[in-house]
Design a protein around this motif. Structure first.
Motif, PDB file in Angstrom:
ATOM      1  N   LYS A  96       0.841  -1.202   0.000  1.00 32.33           N
ATOM      2  CA  LYS A  96       0.000   0.000   0.000  1.00 32.33           C
ATOM      3  C   LYS A  96       0.877   1.253   0.000  1.00 32.33           C
ATOM      4  N   ASP A  97       0.509   2.203  -0.845  1.00 38.27           N
ATOM      5  CA  ASP A  97       1.154   3.506  -0.964  1.00 38.27           C
ATOM      6  C   ASP A  97       2.630   3.429  -1.352  1.00 38.27           C
ATOM      7  N   ASP A  98       3.018   2.374  -2.065  1.00 35.25           N
ATOM      8  CA  ASP A  98       4.373   2.265  -2.599  1.00 35.25           C
ATOM      9  C   ASP A  98       4.421   3.055  -3.901  1.00 35.25           C
ATOM     10  N   LEU A  99       5.083   4.197  -3.886  1.00 32.94           N
ATOM     11  CA  LEU A  99       5.113   5.066  -5.057  1.00 32.94           C
ATOM     12  C   LEU A  99       5.855   4.434  -6.228  1.00 32.94           C
ATOM     13  N   LYS A 100       6.659   3.422  -5.951  1.00 31.76           N
ATOM     14  CA  LYS A 100       7.431   2.777  -7.020  1.00 31.76           C
ATOM     15  C   LYS A 100       6.527   2.003  -7.981  1.00 31.76           C
ATOM     16  N   ILE A 101       5.278   1.820  -7.643  1.00 30.61           N
ATOM     17  CA  ILE A 101       4.336   1.136  -8.532  1.00 30.61           C
ATOM     18  C   ILE A 101       4.064   2.005  -9.756  1.00 30.61           C
ATOM     19  N   ILE A 103      13.719   8.268  -6.512  1.00 30.50           N
ATOM     20  CA  ILE A 103      12.685   9.286  -6.759  1.00 30.50           C
ATOM     21  C   ILE A 103      11.613   9.208  -5.677  1.00 30.50           C
ATOM     22  N   GLN A 104      11.282   8.001  -5.235  1.00 30.76           N
ATOM     23  CA  GLN A 104      10.325   7.860  -4.135  1.00 30.76           C
ATOM     24  C   GLN A 104      10.846   8.594  -2.901  1.00 30.76           C
ATOM     25  N   GLU A 105      12.132   8.483  -2.643  1.00 28.57           N
ATOM     26  CA  GLU A 105      12.736   9.171  -1.500  1.00 28.57           C
ATOM     27  C   GLU A 105      12.609  10.693  -1.650  1.00 28.57           C
TER      28      GLU A 105
END
Length: 182
Positions: A100-105, A113-115
């Protein structure tokens, strides 16, 4: 001067003028071809900017539409239901385990970039879906020159699909638009 000399002089001058015009025309044509190459790169940049602006416009239109909806008149305050996360449906559609809420998806976002997005307090799919493409570009710019190659125009839309649980739609979109580009 006799007439024969004048005829020869005329033809020599005419030949020199024709050769000069031919050389000048050649160089002007060559300069025009390099200008066409510059125009194609400008067109590419404008297409990318257009995609970013369309994504921003879509977000703004949705915000306006949601602001114009009348509020329910009920006395009791009912909380707005947020879509529940279904990890099994996500895995079935995307073929990989999804947290859930993993921006890497989102196609184009990796761990670094997620960082960067987390540094801007954008940590959920919902938060990313409500972020403009310009803000996404600002986040990328904060990471330095190496992140400028990325095009975040579609990231809010992909995040919205993930937030709302439209896994098959997200998968199909990502298959059609590899590398986060339209």
């Amino acid at each position: 001067m006799n007439t024969d000399m004048m005829d020869i002089f005329f033809w020599v001058v005419l030949a020199i003028v024709c050769i000069t015009i031919g050389v000048v025309g050649y160089f002007l044509g060559k300069a025009n071809k390099s200008k066409e190459t510059d125009d194609s790169s400008l067109i590419k940049k404008l297409e990318i900017e257009n995609a970013k602006l369309r994504a921003d416009l879509e977000i703004c239109e949705k915000r306006v539409a949601s602001a114009e909806k009348p509020k329910p008149r009920s006395v009791s305050a009912t909380p707005i239901a947020t879509p529940s996360f279904d990890a099994k449906a996500a895995k079935a559609a995307l073929g990989k385990k999804v947290q859930k809420d993993d921006l890497k998806i989102v196609e184009g976002i990796g761990p670094k970039i997620q960082e960067l997005f987390h540094n801007f307090d954008i940590k959920t799919w919902k938060a990313l879906s409500e972020t403009s493409a310009n803000k996404c570009q600002e986040v990328l710019d904060s990471g330095g020159k190496r992140y400028r190659i990325h095009d975040p125009a579609s990231w809010p839309m992909q995040a919205k699909m993930a937030h709302e649980g439209h896994w098959q739609q997200l998968h199909e979109w990502q298959e059609k638009h590899r590398a986060g580009k339209f």
